[in-house]
Enzyme design. Structure first.
Site: not given
Ligand SMILES: *Cc1c(COP(=O)(O)O)cnc(C)c1O
Length: 360
Positions: A102, A172, A196
Site C-alpha cells: 500500500w 494511511d 476494515k
Molecule cells: C485496504 C487498504 C487500502 C485500500 O483501500 P481501498 O478503500 O480499497 O482503496 C489502502 N491502504 C491500506 C493500508 C489498506 O489496508
C-alpha cells in the site's frame, strides 16, 4: 443461523450487534417509514446521523478541535491522489516511508504530482519489519511525510509513531484506525477506508488539521479538494449515506464497549493468543519480525510443507473463512479487526492445533 468467523482483510467482519440493529431499523428508521438508504441526505434525520457519527468519532479518538472530520468516497486509494493534490503547497517535496504494497501505491501516485523521496524502506527484507524513522532523516522543507501505520498485507505495524517535527505527518490508517489509542496531534492528516475497522465499504474517513486545507491548486478537481468537503460538512454531493449510518452504529458499539482503551486491551489479548501459539509451535511460523508485528493482520506460514491450500479449505469447512494469505506474500493471514471476537481467535487456534496434529 450460524455466522462464520471471517478473517478477511477487508471487507471484514462487523459486530453482530451492529448488524442486528441495522436489520431492525432497515425498513423504518426512527418511525419515519423509510430506510436510511431512502432518506434525503439533506433531511433532518440524516443530518442527525452524519453529525452524530462525527461527534462519536471525535469522542472515541479524542480529535482536537482544530481538525476536521470528512466523510468521503473513493476509498483509501483515492487518498493516494488527494493527499498530494492538496498537500503539495510549498516545496513540492514529500518524504515517504515504504513499508509494503500500500505504501508503494501511495508513493507511485504522489510521484505524479511532486518530488517524492523514500527516506526509509523495508523492501530489502520483503517488508517483514518497520524501518527506523528519525527526525534527522526528514527534509525540513518537505510538505509532508507519509507512513502506512499498519501494513495489511505484510502484517507489520508502527509500534511508535515517528516524530516528524514541524513537517505534517500523513498516515494511511485504513487497517488499524480505532484499534488502539492514538495521539491525533502527532498527525497532520489521517485517512482510512471504512471496510476494515469502521463499517461497510464505500466510505472513507479523513481527519485533517485545518491549516492543511485550502492549498490545492486552481485546477484541482472540485471533488478531490478537501476544502469542498470541509466547507459543506461532507455534503457537497450525496455522501454514502448508508455507510455513514453503519459507521455510526459501529462507533456506538465501540463507545459502549468502553472506547479505544478497552478495545486496545481486547485486541492485544486476541493477538497474543495467536502469536503465542505460533511462537511455541515448530509447525507454524511467523514471517514478521517480533518488534514490528501488527495486532490486526497476522500472517503465518507452514514452513517446508505444501499444506496452505489444505489448511485454508479445511478451516473454511470449520466455519473459519478467508484465511488465505495475500497472493504477494503466500501462506495464511488472519485479519482480526475490532469486530472479531476473542472466541473467533480461540476457534482458529483450536483448528490450527488439530491441523498440526493430523499433518505432523
Ligand atoms: C485496504 C487498504 C487500502 C485500500 O483501500 P481501498 O478503500 O480499497 O482503496 C489502502 N491502504 C491500506 C493500508 C489498506 O489496508
Amino acid at each position: 443461523m450460524k455466522r462464520a468467523y471471517n478473517f478477511s482483510a477487508g471487507p471484514s467482519m462487523l459486530p453482530q450487534a451492529v448488524l442486528e440493529k441495522a436489520q431492525k431499523e432497515l425498513l423504518s428508521y426512527q418511525d419515519s417509514g423509510m430506510s436510511v438508504m431512502e432518506l434525503s441526505h439533506r433531511s433532518g434525520l440524516f443530518t442527525e446521523v452524519i453529525t452524530g457519527a462525527e461527534q462519536l468519532l471525535r469522542d472515541l479518538m479524542d480529535i482536537p478541535d482544530n481538525y476536521k472530520v470528512l466523510f468521503l468516497q473513493g476509498g483509501a486509494s483515492q487518498q493516494f491522489s488527494m493527499v498530494p493534490l492538496n498537500l503539495f503547497r510549498n516545496s513540492g517535496k514529500a518524504d515517504f516511508v515504504n513499508t509494503g504494497s500500500w505504501s508503494k501505491k501511495a508513493i507511485k501516485e504522489a510521484q505524479k504530482f511532486g518530488d517524492v523521496r523514500v527516506i526509509a524502506s523495508s523492501e530489502d527484507e520483503k517488508f517483514t519489519y518497520i524501518p527506523q524513522v528519525d527526525k534527522g532523516m526528514i527534509d525540513p522543507e518537505a510538505d509532508y511525510v507519509h507512513i502506512t501505520t499498519n501494513n495489511t498485507i505484510e502484517g507489520t505495524a508502527f509500534r511508535q509513531i515517528p516524530d516528524t517535527g514541524d513537517v505534517p505527518l500523513v498516515a494511511d490508517m485504513s487497517s488499524n484506525i480505532l484499534s488502539e489509542e492514538m495521539d491525533i496531534s502527532k498527525f497532520g492528516l489521517i485517512y482510512a477506508g471504512a471496510q476494515k475497522n469502521i463499517g461497510s465499504a464505500g466510505l472513507t474517513v479523513v481527519i485533517i488539521r485545518e491549516d492543511l486545507i485550502g492549498h490545492a491548486k486552481e485546477n484541482c478537481p472540485v471533488m478531490l479538494n478537501y476544502q469542498t468537503h470541509s466547507d459543506s460538512g461532507s455534503l457537497y454531493n450525496t455522501p454514502p449515506t448508508f455507510a455513514v449510518y453503519m459507521a455510526k452504529l459501529v462507533f456506538e458499539w465501540l463507545e459502549e464497549l468502553g472506547g479505544l482503551k478497552a478495545m486496545e486491551k481486547i485486541n492485544e489479548e486476541k493477538a497474543a493468543i495467536l502469536y503465542d501459539y505460533i511462537e511455541q509451535s515448530d509447525f507454524y511460523g511467523s514471517p514478521v519480525q517480533k518488534d514490528s508485528r501488527s495486532i490486526m493482520n497476522i500472517p503465518f506460514i507452514i514452513p517446508g510443507r505444501d499444506l496452505d491450500a489444505a489448511f485454508v479449505k479445511q478451516a473454511q469447512e470449520n466455519g473459519l473463512e478467508t484465511l488465505k494469505g495475500h497472493r504477494s506474500v503466500g501462506g495464511m493471514r488472519a485479519s482480526i479487526y475490532n469486530a472479531m471476537p476473542k472466541e473467533g481467535v480461540e476457534a482458529l487456534v483450536g483448528f490450527m492445533k488439530d491441523f498440526e496434529y493430523s499433518n505432523k
